[in-house]
Design an enzyme around this catalytic site. Structure first.
Site, PDB file in Angstrom:
ATOM      1  N   ARG A  12       0.852  -1.200   0.000  1.00 26.59           N
ATOM      2  CA  ARG A  12       0.000   0.000   0.000  1.00 26.59           C
ATOM      3  C   ARG A  12       0.880   1.239   0.000  1.00 26.59           C
ATOM      4  NH1 ARG A  12      -3.143   1.561   4.136  1.00 26.59           N
ATOM      5  NH2 ARG A  12      -2.399   0.161   5.766  1.00 26.59           N
ATOM      6  N   GLY A 143       2.697  16.588  18.496  1.00 26.19           N
ATOM      7  CA  GLY A 143       1.713  15.506  18.380  1.00 26.19           C
ATOM      8  C   GLY A 143       2.333  14.201  17.923  1.00 26.19           C
ATOM      9  N   TYR A 147       6.707   9.233  17.021  1.00 27.52           N
ATOM     10  CA  TYR A 147       7.070   9.053  15.599  1.00 27.52           C
ATOM     11  C   TYR A 147       8.366   9.809  15.267  1.00 27.52           C
ATOM     12  CZ  TYR A 147       6.101   9.014  10.488  1.00 27.52           C
ATOM     13  OH  TYR A 147       6.148   8.837   9.122  1.00 27.52           O
ATOM     14  N   GLY A 178       8.516  14.146   2.728  1.00 25.62           N
ATOM     15  CA  GLY A 178       7.584  15.102   3.329  1.00 25.62           C
ATOM     16  C   GLY A 178       6.198  14.474   3.294  1.00 25.62           C
ATOM     17  N   ILE A 180       3.095  12.948   1.819  1.00 26.94           N
ATOM     18  CA  ILE A 180       2.819  12.225   0.581  1.00 26.94           C
ATOM     19  C   ILE A 180       1.352  11.769   0.615  1.00 26.94           C
ATOM     20  CG2 ILE A 180       3.554  10.299  -0.889  1.00 26.94           C
ATOM     21  CD1 ILE A 180       5.853  12.317  -0.301  1.00 26.94           C
TER      22      ILE A 180
HETATM   23  N1  LIG Z   1       2.611   9.262   3.846  1.00 25.77           N
HETATM   24  C1  LIG Z   1       3.457  10.189   4.218  1.00 25.77           C
HETATM   25  O1  LIG Z   1       3.230  11.391   4.067  1.00 25.77           O
HETATM   26  C2  LIG Z   1       4.778   9.820   4.829  1.00 25.77           C
HETATM   27  C3  LIG Z   1       5.672  10.866   5.108  1.00 25.77           C
HETATM   28  C4  LIG Z   1       6.917  10.545   5.650  1.00 25.77           C
HETATM   29  C5  LIG Z   1       7.245   9.235   5.923  1.00 25.77           C
HETATM   30  N2  LIG Z   1       6.333   8.244   5.659  1.00 25.77           N
HETATM   31  C6  LIG Z   1       6.735   6.879   5.963  1.00 25.77           C
HETATM   32  O2  LIG Z   1       6.645   6.117   4.781  1.00 25.77           O
HETATM   33  C7  LIG Z   1       6.322   4.772   5.102  1.00 25.77           C
HETATM   34  C8  LIG Z   1       5.076   4.339   4.314  1.00 25.77           C
HETATM   35  O3  LIG Z   1       4.015   5.213   4.669  1.00 25.77           O
HETATM   36  P1  LIG Z   1       2.598   5.160   3.901  1.00 25.77           P
HETATM   37  O4  LIG Z   1       2.026   6.519   4.031  1.00 25.77           O
HETATM   38  O5  LIG Z   1       2.764   4.544   2.594  1.00 25.77           O
HETATM   39  O6  LIG Z   1       1.797   4.185   4.897  1.00 25.77           O
HETATM   40  P2  LIG Z   1       0.444   3.366   4.631  1.00 25.77           P
HETATM   41  O7  LIG Z   1      -0.239   3.832   3.389  1.00 25.77           O
HETATM   42  O8  LIG Z   1      -0.281   3.437   5.948  1.00 25.77           O
HETATM   43  O9  LIG Z   1       0.986   1.864   4.376  1.00 25.77           O
HETATM   44  C9  LIG Z   1       1.718   1.252   5.387  1.00 25.77           C
HETATM   45  C10 LIG Z   1       2.213  -0.099   4.933  1.00 25.77           C
HETATM   46  O10 LIG Z   1       3.018  -0.642   6.001  1.00 25.77           O
HETATM   47  C11 LIG Z   1       2.468  -1.894   6.405  1.00 25.77           C
HETATM   48  N3  LIG Z   1       2.669  -2.075   7.844  1.00 25.77           N
HETATM   49  C12 LIG Z   1       2.242  -1.285   8.857  1.00 25.77           C
HETATM   50  N4  LIG Z   1       2.595  -1.831  10.042  1.00 25.77           N
HETATM   51  C13 LIG Z   1       3.256  -2.977   9.765  1.00 25.77           C
HETATM   52  C14 LIG Z   1       3.827  -4.010  10.554  1.00 25.77           C
HETATM   53  N5  LIG Z   1       3.818  -3.967  11.902  1.00 25.77           N
HETATM   54  N6  LIG Z   1       4.392  -5.076   9.923  1.00 25.77           N
HETATM   55  C15 LIG Z   1       4.417  -5.150   8.568  1.00 25.77           C
HETATM   56  N7  LIG Z   1       3.895  -4.208   7.768  1.00 25.77           N
HETATM   57  C16 LIG Z   1       3.313  -3.140   8.363  1.00 25.77           C
HETATM   58  C17 LIG Z   1       1.005  -1.833   6.028  1.00 25.77           C
HETATM   59  O11 LIG Z   1       0.472  -3.145   5.927  1.00 25.77           O
HETATM   60  P3  LIG Z   1      -1.167  -3.359   5.881  1.00 25.77           P
HETATM   61  O12 LIG Z   1      -1.581  -2.932   4.502  1.00 25.77           O
HETATM   62  O13 LIG Z   1      -1.311  -4.804   6.132  1.00 25.77           O
HETATM   63  O14 LIG Z   1      -1.715  -2.482   6.950  1.00 25.77           O
HETATM   64  C18 LIG Z   1       1.093  -1.108   4.680  1.00 25.77           C
HETATM   65  O15 LIG Z   1       1.487  -2.008   3.661  1.00 25.77           O
HETATM   66  C19 LIG Z   1       6.153   4.732   6.624  1.00 25.77           C
HETATM   67  O16 LIG Z   1       7.336   4.320   7.224  1.00 25.77           O
HETATM   68  C20 LIG Z   1       5.849   6.167   6.950  1.00 25.77           C
HETATM   69  O17 LIG Z   1       6.174   6.464   8.283  1.00 25.77           O
HETATM   70  C21 LIG Z   1       5.111   8.507   5.131  1.00 25.77           C
END
Ligand SMILES: NC(=O)c1ccc[n+]([C@@H]2O[C@H](COP(=O)([O-])OP(=O)(O)OC[C@H]3O[C@@H](n4cnc5c(N)ncnc54)[C@H](OP(=O)(O)O)[C@@H]3O)[C@@H](O)[C@H]2O)c1
Length: 240
Positions: A12, A143, A147, A178, A180
């Site tokens: 995802r 908040g 994290y 940033g 996303i």
């Molecule tokens: N989105 C942003 O703006 C943003 C910004 C900075 C950094 N990030 C970082 O980028 C990464 C991806 O974020 P995202 O926004 O793409 O997140 P997301 O859409 O919530 O997807 C998270 C993914 O991680 C998996 N996951 C969560 N907990 C897990 C666990 N304990 N074991 C195995 N898999 C796990 C989920 O699996 P399920 O599908 O089974 O739940 C999903 O495939 C994260 O590390 C996040 O902190 C995101």
């Protein structure tokens, strides 16, 4: 050259874009996930990328999951530690569960996933370890004390591990996205999200593909001289 890549949380959001981009770059890719079977099945059907379910916070589950991936498609050359969660709240109201869940999934996971693959990478004299940290690990975010602490820890992990393994053909780098446009950001209150976008000089949220292409570069042979580095991809929101 074609390598074996494993992307945690690769079904995802940002992880899905990374899995697809690595496949398009010619690599054999496996994607792991935690519990959303429906999203994982849809991802596998659409992309042909095999999916594996385990909790990256559980060391034994990681070791077993990696062994299965390696038996199925080969030794892991490229590891993308992408899986992550948020459990937001002000620190003075934060529960121990909120703290622990975030540290476990975003920071302990780096040990759990990397330790089982590092010896093989060292023996083969090649490896690419890429950690998806966050802008909020660099600048801090109210908040998100849990994290921000975990994501800053990711950066320290990368710097130390890079030094230990540079002479073995292994690079270790962090990307700090940033904001996303994924489910994680969609979960933010609308007003808070508007305020965030107003503070991004590029004037929009980032796309998962814009993180994925940075991963493809770092995973490639051309990325061999980049190690121990933190690559910000944040639309100019924070310049560390
Ligand atoms: N989105 C942003 O703006 C943003 C910004 C900075 C950094 N990030 C970082 O980028 C990464 C991806 O974020 P995202 O926004 O793409 O997140 P997301 O859409 O919530 O997807 C998270 C993914 O991680 C998996 N996951 C969560 N907990 C897990 C666990 N304990 N074991 C195995 N898999 C796990 C989920 O699996 P399920 O599908 O089974 O739940 C999903 O495939 C994260 O590390 C996040 O902190 C995101």
């Amino acid at each position: 050259m074609s390598k074996v890549a494993l992307v945690t949380g690769g079904t995802r959001g940002i992880g899905a874009a990374i899995s697809k981009a690595l496949k398009e770059a010619g690599h054999k890719v496996a994607a792991s996930y935690a519990g959303n079977d429906e999203a994982a099945a849809k991802f596998q059907a659409e992309t042909g990328i095999p999916v594996y379910k385990w909790d990256v916070g559980d060391y034994d589950a990681c070791a077993a999951g990696i062994a299965k991936v390696e038996a199925d498609i080969g030794p892991v050359d490229i590891l993308v530690n992408n899986a992550g969660i948020t459990r937001d709240g002000f620190f003075h109201k934060m529960t121990k569960d909120q703290w622990s869940a975030v540290i476990r999934t975003n920071l302990d996971s780096l040990f759990n996933m990397t330790r089982p693959v590092i010896e093989g990478m060292r023996a083969r004299n090649f490896g690419r370890i890429i950690v998806i940290s966050s802008i909020n690990g660099q600048k801090g975010q109210m908040g998100q004390v849990n994290y921000s602490a975990a994501k800053a820890g990711d950066i320290g992990f990368v710097k130390a591990l890079a030094q230990e393994n540079a002479n073995k053909g292994i690079t270790v780098n962090a990307i700090t996205p940033g904001y996303i446009g994924t489910d994680m950001v969609a979960a933010m209150p609308e007003e808070a999200l508007k305020r965030v976008v107003a503070g991004i000089p590029v004037g929009r949220l980032g796309k998962p593909e814009e993180i994925a292409q940075m991963v493809v570069f770092l995973a490639s042979d051309n990325g061999a001289f980049a190690t121990g580095a933190t690559f910000a991809v944040n639309g100019g929101q924070y310049m560390a």
